[in-house]
Each structure stands twice: as structure tokens, then as C-alpha cells.
Design a protein around this motif. Sequence first.
Motif, PDB file in Angstrom:
ATOM      1  N   HIS A 133       3.723  -0.063 -15.344  1.00  0.00           N
ATOM      2  CA  HIS A 133       2.682  -0.322 -14.351  1.00  0.00           C
ATOM      3  C   HIS A 133       3.124  -1.272 -13.235  1.00  0.00           C
ATOM      4  CE1 HIS A 133      -0.443   1.892 -16.527  1.00  0.00           C
ATOM      5  NE2 HIS A 133       0.056   1.374 -17.626  1.00  0.00           N
ATOM      6  N   VAL A 134       4.405  -1.289 -12.926  1.00  0.00           N
ATOM      7  CA  VAL A 134       4.906  -2.024 -11.765  1.00  0.00           C
ATOM      8  C   VAL A 134       4.791  -1.130 -10.530  1.00  0.00           C
ATOM      9  CG1 VAL A 134       7.014  -2.941 -10.692  1.00  0.00           C
ATOM     10  CG2 VAL A 134       6.450  -3.529 -13.059  1.00  0.00           C
ATOM     11  N   VAL A 135       4.380  -1.711  -9.403  1.00  0.00           N
ATOM     12  CA  VAL A 135       4.286  -0.964  -8.145  1.00  0.00           C
ATOM     13  C   VAL A 135       5.216  -1.611  -7.116  1.00  0.00           C
ATOM     14  CG1 VAL A 135       2.808  -0.239  -6.239  1.00  0.00           C
ATOM     15  CG2 VAL A 135       1.917  -0.239  -8.588  1.00  0.00           C
ATOM     16  N   LEU A 136       6.186  -0.826  -6.653  1.00  0.00           N
ATOM     17  CA  LEU A 136       7.113  -1.240  -5.609  1.00  0.00           C
ATOM     18  C   LEU A 136       6.794  -0.425  -4.368  1.00  0.00           C
ATOM     19  CD1 LEU A 136      10.410  -1.310  -7.721  1.00  0.00           C
ATOM     20  CD2 LEU A 136       8.696  -3.112  -7.409  1.00  0.00           C
ATOM     21  N   THR A 137       6.444  -1.083  -3.272  1.00  0.00           N
ATOM     22  CA  THR A 137       5.977  -0.366  -2.098  1.00  0.00           C
ATOM     23  C   THR A 137       7.068  -0.285  -1.037  1.00  0.00           C
ATOM     24  OG1 THR A 137       4.894  -2.396  -1.342  1.00  0.00           O
ATOM     25  CG2 THR A 137       3.550  -0.815  -2.527  1.00  0.00           C
ATOM     26  N   HIS A 138       6.748   0.275   0.087  1.00  0.00           N
ATOM     27  CA  HIS A 138       7.732   0.702   1.080  1.00  0.00           C
ATOM     28  C   HIS A 138       8.745  -0.386   1.442  1.00  0.00           C
ATOM     29  CE1 HIS A 138       6.058  -1.571   4.537  1.00  0.00           C
ATOM     30  NE2 HIS A 138       4.906  -1.379   3.912  1.00  0.00           N
ATOM     31  N   ASP A 139       9.991   0.021   1.440  1.00  0.00           N
ATOM     32  CA  ASP A 139      11.107  -0.807   1.912  1.00  0.00           C
ATOM     33  C   ASP A 139      11.405  -2.027   1.037  1.00  0.00           C
ATOM     34  OD1 ASP A 139      11.512   0.808   4.335  1.00  0.00           O
ATOM     35  OD2 ASP A 139       9.588  -0.035   4.961  1.00  0.00           O
ATOM     36  N   ASP A 140      10.882  -2.076  -0.174  1.00  0.00           N
ATOM     37  CA  ASP A 140      11.267  -3.153  -1.089  1.00  0.00           C
ATOM     38  C   ASP A 140      12.737  -2.996  -1.470  1.00  0.00           C
ATOM     39  OD1 ASP A 140       8.734  -4.262  -1.124  1.00  0.00           O
ATOM     40  OD2 ASP A 140       8.110  -3.215  -2.941  1.00  0.00           O
ATOM     41  N   VAL A 141      13.409  -4.128  -1.651  1.00  0.00           N
ATOM     42  CA  VAL A 141      14.803  -4.152  -2.086  1.00  0.00           C
ATOM     43  C   VAL A 141      14.890  -5.023  -3.330  1.00  0.00           C
ATOM     44  CG1 VAL A 141      17.163  -4.815  -1.515  1.00  0.00           C
ATOM     45  CG2 VAL A 141      15.706  -3.799   0.236  1.00  0.00           C
ATOM     46  N   ILE A 142      15.346  -4.439  -4.425  1.00  0.00           N
ATOM     47  CA  ILE A 142      15.457  -5.123  -5.711  1.00  0.00           C
ATOM     48  C   ILE A 142      16.948  -5.184  -6.059  1.00  0.00           C
ATOM     49  CG2 ILE A 142      14.607  -5.249  -8.066  1.00  0.00           C
ATOM     50  CD1 ILE A 142      12.391  -5.049  -5.884  1.00  0.00           C
ATOM     51  N   GLU A 143      17.536  -6.359  -6.028  1.00  0.00           N
ATOM     52  CA  GLU A 143      18.964  -6.478  -6.259  1.00  0.00           C
ATOM     53  C   GLU A 143      19.297  -6.432  -7.753  1.00  0.00           C
ATOM     54  OE1 GLU A 143      20.744  -9.735  -4.128  1.00  0.00           O
ATOM     55  OE2 GLU A 143      19.849  -9.132  -2.213  1.00  0.00           O
ATOM     56  N   ASP A 144      20.593  -6.328  -8.046  1.00  0.00           N
ATOM     57  CA  ASP A 144      21.091  -6.169  -9.412  1.00  0.00           C
ATOM     58  C   ASP A 144      20.523  -7.238 -10.353  1.00  0.00           C
ATOM     59  OD1 ASP A 144      22.667  -4.212  -8.253  1.00  0.00           O
ATOM     60  OD2 ASP A 144      24.505  -5.404  -8.304  1.00  0.00           O
ATOM     61  N   GLY A 151       2.952  -4.868 -14.817  1.00  0.00           N
ATOM     62  CA  GLY A 151       1.857  -5.128 -13.898  1.00  0.00           C
ATOM     63  C   GLY A 151       2.221  -5.836 -12.615  1.00  0.00           C
ATOM     64  N   VAL A 152       3.489  -6.038 -12.333  1.00  0.00           N
ATOM     65  CA  VAL A 152       3.905  -6.696 -11.087  1.00  0.00           C
ATOM     66  C   VAL A 152       3.600  -5.774  -9.906  1.00  0.00           C
ATOM     67  CG1 VAL A 152       5.946  -7.397  -9.761  1.00  0.00           C
ATOM     68  CG2 VAL A 152       5.651  -8.182 -12.120  1.00  0.00           C
ATOM     69  N   ARG A 153       3.170  -6.379  -8.794  1.00  0.00           N
ATOM     70  CA  ARG A 153       2.912  -5.636  -7.558  1.00  0.00           C
ATOM     71  C   ARG A 153       3.651  -6.333  -6.426  1.00  0.00           C
ATOM     72  NH1 ARG A 153       0.836  -3.085 -11.162  1.00  0.00           N
ATOM     73  NH2 ARG A 153      -1.187  -2.050 -11.151  1.00  0.00           N
ATOM     74  N   LEU A 154       4.480  -5.567  -5.696  1.00  0.00           N
ATOM     75  CA  LEU A 154       5.183  -6.104  -4.538  1.00  0.00           C
ATOM     76  C   LEU A 154       4.634  -5.460  -3.274  1.00  0.00           C
ATOM     77  CD1 LEU A 154       8.946  -6.054  -5.641  1.00  0.00           C
ATOM     78  CD2 LEU A 154       7.173  -7.740  -6.181  1.00  0.00           C
ATOM     79  N   GLY A 155       4.346  -6.271  -2.255  1.00  0.00           N
ATOM     80  CA  GLY A 155       4.000  -5.732  -0.953  1.00  0.00           C
ATOM     81  C   GLY A 155       5.209  -5.129  -0.276  1.00  0.00           C
ATOM     82  N   GLY A 156       5.003  -4.508   0.868  1.00  0.00           N
ATOM     83  CA  GLY A 156       6.098  -3.855   1.558  1.00  0.00           C
ATOM     84  C   GLY A 156       7.144  -4.834   2.067  1.00  0.00           C
ATOM     85  N   GLY A 157       8.392  -4.391   2.063  1.00  0.00           N
ATOM     86  CA  GLY A 157       9.470  -5.189   2.621  1.00  0.00           C
ATOM     87  C   GLY A 157       9.827  -6.438   1.835  1.00  0.00           C
ATOM     88  N   VAL A 158       9.451  -6.506   0.571  1.00  0.00           N
ATOM     89  CA  VAL A 158       9.832  -7.640  -0.289  1.00  0.00           C
ATOM     90  C   VAL A 158      11.291  -7.488  -0.706  1.00  0.00           C
ATOM     91  CG1 VAL A 158       9.477  -8.646  -2.593  1.00  0.00           C
ATOM     92  CG2 VAL A 158       7.513  -8.131  -1.122  1.00  0.00           C
TER      93      VAL A 158
END
Length: 233
Positions: A133-144, A151-158
Motif C-alpha cells: 500500500h505504498v504510493v509513489l507519484t509522478h517523477d519520484d526518485v528512490i535511490e538504492d 502505507g507510505v505516500r510520496l507527493g510528486g517529485g520527491v
Amino acid sequence: MTGLVVVGAGGFARETAQAVRDSGAFELLGHLDDNPGLHGTDVDGVPVLGGTDLVHELPGAQVVVCVGNPRDYAARARLVRRFGLPEERYATVVHPTAVVSATSRIGAGSVLLAHCVLTAAVRVGAHVAVMPHVVLTHDDVIEDFATLTSGVRLGGGVRLERGAYIGSGALVREGTTVGAWSQIGMGSSVLADVPPGEVWVGSPARRLREAGAPALDALATETPNAPVGGPLT
């Protein structure tokens, strides 16, 4: 069908093993864990084959490393460094209920569990743990080596820098950066950039203290954007 071993036999590893079974993409061979008391036993019906160094005796098997906890979320990075395996040995596990857009990318060794969503142009690096139930939205970058718990929610461009750990139910404002090996407490709301190597909690989130020794050691010994999954843009 390619065989796969799950390194670890704790909660995250067990969840990943079930995702492998549900996806049908690999033949699940078993767990590898350095607790000798588990060797030769079954965990949720999946055998524990032996210690983690058995990865070198199973050259035909794919590998996914599923270790770590809030007290030592750098453990995954230490094991990957110790193994010294080529990138092609690492599997990417995606639960069949996960929604991944055609414009998103996921690195080797990463795990996406049930009902997580990657909406548009999301970049997920190598050995990243994405819980249900994690939501990653537009242009998020998650490094190694980052960890996003349920339940984590990230806004765009995080941007979550290398090894960042985001606790259950946390919200991160659009355009915000969480620094390398920092930790965000469960239920927190991150409204401003978080420096590397710190623990932030609350709503709005504020600095609590330095991160624990394992995370600070990782921050001190690794170069930024070290080439595990390659640079993310």
C-alpha cells in the motif's frame, strides 16, 4: 523457470517469498539465513537452506536480499557489498497486485509488495524495499537501498536518497528530498528537506536525533550515488 533464493527469513523475507509464489515468475528455492537454528527448518512452508554465503554455491539461482529493520536498515547494503555478485544475479520481485506504470523503472534486487502503486515516470533504484500500500507519484526518485514501509505516500517529485528509511504511514510533501540514510518516523508528515543521517518524527516532522550507528557508518563509508544500481535521474 529460473530458481530464486530469498536472503533472510524474517518478516520482510517471508512476505517477499509469498510474493514470489503469487507472481509465478520464479521457482522459489528457499531462504538463506545466518541463524543456524533455522537451517533445515521450514518458514511458512519454505525451506531454510543454510547460511547466506550459499549464494556462491548456487550460481544458477537469482537472489533477492530481504534483511533489515528500523534499528539496522543498512544491513541490506552490507550484505550486497559482501556478496560482490554481478547485477544480473539479482531478481526484481513485483507482487501481481502492484500497479507499475509503463513509464516507471525498477532496479535489480528491488521488491514491490502487494497493492503498491507507481503512477508515472517513477524511478526506483536497486535493492529497494517497497512494502504494501505504498504510493509513489509522478517523477519520484528512490535511490538504492531505500526502504518504504507500509502505507507510505510520496507527493510528486520527491527524492529519497540512498538508504533512506520511511516509516509506516508517513507522508512526504511534493518536491522534498530525504537525505541518505536518514529515517522518518511512522505517521510523520515531511514538509521540508531532511539532511543525510538524521531521524525526523512528528507532524510536521522535525529533527529528533542523529541516525543510529549502522546508518551513520553506511553514510560515512559510501560515496553518494555509489554505483550499485547506477545513477538515477
